[in-house]
Design an enzyme around this catalytic site. Structure first.
Site, mmCIF file in Angstrom:
data_model
loop_
_atom_site.group_PDB
_atom_site.id
_atom_site.type_symbol
_atom_site.label_atom_id
_atom_site.label_comp_id
_atom_site.label_asym_id
_atom_site.label_seq_id
_atom_site.Cartn_x
_atom_site.Cartn_y
_atom_site.Cartn_z
ATOM 1 N N CYS A 1 10.728 -30.556 34.959
ATOM 2 C CA CYS A 1 9.811 -31.609 34.512
ATOM 3 C C CYS A 1 8.493 -31.578 35.267
ATOM 4 O O CYS A 1 7.466 -32.055 34.771
ATOM 5 C CB CYS A 1 10.467 -32.975 34.649
ATOM 6 S SG CYS A 1 11.232 -33.254 36.257
ATOM 7 N N GLU B 1 13.136 -41.182 35.943
ATOM 8 C CA GLU B 1 12.297 -40.004 36.173
ATOM 9 C C GLU B 1 12.373 -39.165 34.918
ATOM 10 O O GLU B 1 13.424 -38.608 34.591
ATOM 11 C CB GLU B 1 12.791 -39.239 37.406
ATOM 12 C CG GLU B 1 11.753 -38.285 37.976
ATOM 13 C CD GLU B 1 11.910 -36.872 37.484
ATOM 14 O OE1 GLU B 1 11.262 -36.538 36.458
ATOM 15 O OE2 GLU B 1 12.679 -36.114 38.078
ATOM 16 N N ASN C 1 19.246 -29.573 33.990
ATOM 17 C CA ASN C 1 18.388 -28.480 34.466
ATOM 18 C C ASN C 1 18.611 -28.129 35.936
ATOM 19 O O ASN C 1 18.612 -26.966 36.317
ATOM 20 C CB ASN C 1 16.915 -28.796 34.208
ATOM 21 C CG ASN C 1 16.458 -30.082 34.864
ATOM 22 O OD1 ASN C 1 17.235 -31.021 35.070
ATOM 23 N ND2 ASN C 1 15.181 -30.142 35.201
ATOM 24 N N GLU D 1 11.999 -41.264 44.092
ATOM 25 C CA GLU D 1 13.205 -40.675 44.650
ATOM 26 C C GLU D 1 12.827 -39.624 45.678
ATOM 27 O O GLU D 1 11.664 -39.401 45.975
ATOM 28 C CB GLU D 1 14.072 -40.057 43.541
ATOM 29 C CG GLU D 1 14.628 -41.071 42.564
ATOM 30 C CD GLU D 1 15.528 -40.466 41.503
ATOM 31 O OE1 GLU D 1 16.623 -41.000 41.270
ATOM 32 O OE2 GLU D 1 15.117 -39.434 40.898
#
Length: 501
Positions: free
Chosen positions: A294, A260, A163, A472
């Site tokens: 997300c 993630e 993405n 992150e």
């Protein structure tokens, strides 16, 4: 409205085929098979990449392992200089990489230019400074000095999604390199043109084997990559289903992971919100990267006192969104990144009406004649949604928002947290106490108050619950790429006397 799609594949120096990048060389895959990378706006083939297998992975891991001793002992200034030069080169060819991202992913050029690339560059700039920030620790005792060293882990397996490929690559390799690790990177087999071209240009900067890139289907390379006894850590961004397999693979050698995963974030609008600003944020959350984010606030919790006004403005805003050729800077909504994702989103559009939700706007693929060959879906809002519906519980990953009305804050909070995910969330209110109260109650890793997607440098990003673990996008991630060693220096001379004979 939509502009005529144009073909730009041959204008940007795209090669007809790309190899794996292993040990500083571009090589053909062991299988001899390739995978087509497509332009999702037109369905045309952009190029071919290697369909990797376990032998390719073994070779890449061997190269990374061989490079680790020297790289792990490199000076912080050397690593910093490389990361700064990467950022400089990205800035110099900003529009080039943005175009490749748009061609292969289908996202609008304006997003690639003004979101993806600045964020990508920012990751290399952020972690360039981190090369000097890997601090150990000393502890003083009357009879000893305790020294805590911080050391790199070794070979890191990194698996990134389709993405936002450039940004996902940057947020993985920048901290790994800054902390002295070597890497085997596996990009998504559907969207990775920009990432592959990035390594074509950056190859001269990195010692051979420090970064290795193997392309291919996850089923063919994933297990070999994560179960190798020479891999010290895995970092993954993607789906929960794939994460479960990675956790199982990683258990073979008990290696750490940072994951993630997905999200079904609550975007909460209170009765005292700035409605116009909140509508803009809800619009952005719906259409940014075609909803393939997300973090998207895909569950919109509207206070009933403002519902009618908000939805009227929201409908008008989405129906004014310009959908068309992603290479056109005027386009605001592009094409879903693949036919598979396009079909998945359409299946949820059908499911929503079966569950009893009502279409406020959108609800189907684009009906523009010049977009018929691409994976274009209209921005969609469903009302009359119950939080127990599948469209409110499952990640659709498309330009789709579900509206849930509320009046009681406690009940709304229960619904907002009633999800297996916990990645992000937003709240709109002019009441500072309410803002903090809701933010603290939300079971999620990031909360934005009075502006959704308000991403700031060095803020940790990661999930609660099944949205994963680890953080992150901040220096906190360096803890995931290093381990500590305790050294105790005795200052007391002679014997202890405990075992004196």
């Amino acid at each position: 409205m939509a502009t005529q799609l144009r073909s730009a594949e041959n204008e940007y120096g795209i090669k007809s085929e790309y190899g794996h990048y292993i040990g500083g060389e571009w090589i053909a895959g062991d299988s001899g098979k390739t995978i087509d990378l497509l332009n999702p706006s037109t369905g045309k083939v952009l190029t071919k990449i290697q369909a990797g297998n376990a032998k390719d992975i073994e070779r890449a891991i061997a190269a990374a392992k061989a490079a680790f001793p020297k790289w792990s002992q490199s000076l912080p200034g050397e690593r910093q200089e490389i990361l700064i030069e990467v950022a400089r080169r990205l800035k110099a060819r900003h529009s080039h990489y943005a175009t490749l991202e748009t061609l292969n992913n289908g996202k609008p050029m304006r997003e690639s230019m003004y979101f993806d690339m600045p964020q990508t560059i920012g990751q290399f700039e952020l972690f360039a400074g981190a090369a000097y920030g890997l601090h150990g620790q000393t502890l003083d005792y009357p009879d000893a000095i305790g020294i805590v060293h911080r050391e790199p882990l070794g070979v890191c397996a990194q698996i990134i999604p389709w993405n936002v490929p450039m940004l996902m690559m940057a947020c993985k390799i920048a901290p790994a390199l800054a902390s002295g690790n070597t890497v085997v990177l596996k990009p998504a087999e559907t969207v990775c043109l920009s990432v592959i071209e990035f390594f074509v240009e950056m190859a001269d900067l990195l010692p051979p084997g420090v970064i290795n890139v193997v392309t291919g289907y996850g089923a063919d390379v994933g297990e070999a990559l994560v179960t190798s006894p020479d891999v010290a850590k895995v970092a993954f961004t993607g789906s929960i289903a794939t994460a479960r397999r990675i956790i199982q693979y990683a258990s073979a050698n008990i290696i750490p992971q940072t994951l993630e995963l997905g999200g079904k974030s609550a975007h909460i609008v209170c009765g005292d919100a700035d409605i116009d600003a909140a509508v803009e944020s809800a619009t952005m959350s719906t259409v940014l990267n075609k909803g393939e984010v997300c973090l998207a606030g895909s569950r919109l919790f509207l206070h009933q006192s403002i519902q009618d006004e908000f939805l009227a403005k929201f409908k008008t805003a989405l129906e004014g969104i310009r959908q068309g050729d992603p290479l056109d800077m005027a386009t605001q909504l592009g094409a879903q990144a693949s036919k598979m994702q396009f079909d998945k989103v359409q299946s949820y559009l059908r499911l929503a009406t079966e569950e009893g939700a009502e279409v406020l706007t959108g609800g189907s693929r684009s009906d523009a004649a010049d977009l018929a060959d691409g994976n274009f879906i209209k921005p969609t809002v469903f009302t009359n949604v119950n939080n127990s519906m599948r469209i409110a519980q499952e990640e659709i990953f498309g330009p789709v928002t579900s509206v849930i009305t509320w009046s009681d804050e406690d009940d709304m909070m229960k619904q907002a947290n009633n999800t297996t995910y916990g990645l992000a969330g937003g709240v709109w209110t002019k009441d500072i106490a309410r803002a903090h109260r809701i933010a603290r109650k939300l079971e999620t890793g990031t909360v934005w108050i009075n502006r959704y997607y308000n991403l700031k440098a060095n803020m940790p990003l990661g999930g609660y619950k099944q949205s994963g673990f680890g953080r992150e996008f901040s220096h906190e991630v360096l803890n995931h790429y290093t381990q500590t060693k305790s050294v105790v220096v005795n200052l007391q001379e002679g014997r202890t006397g405990m075992f004196d004979q």
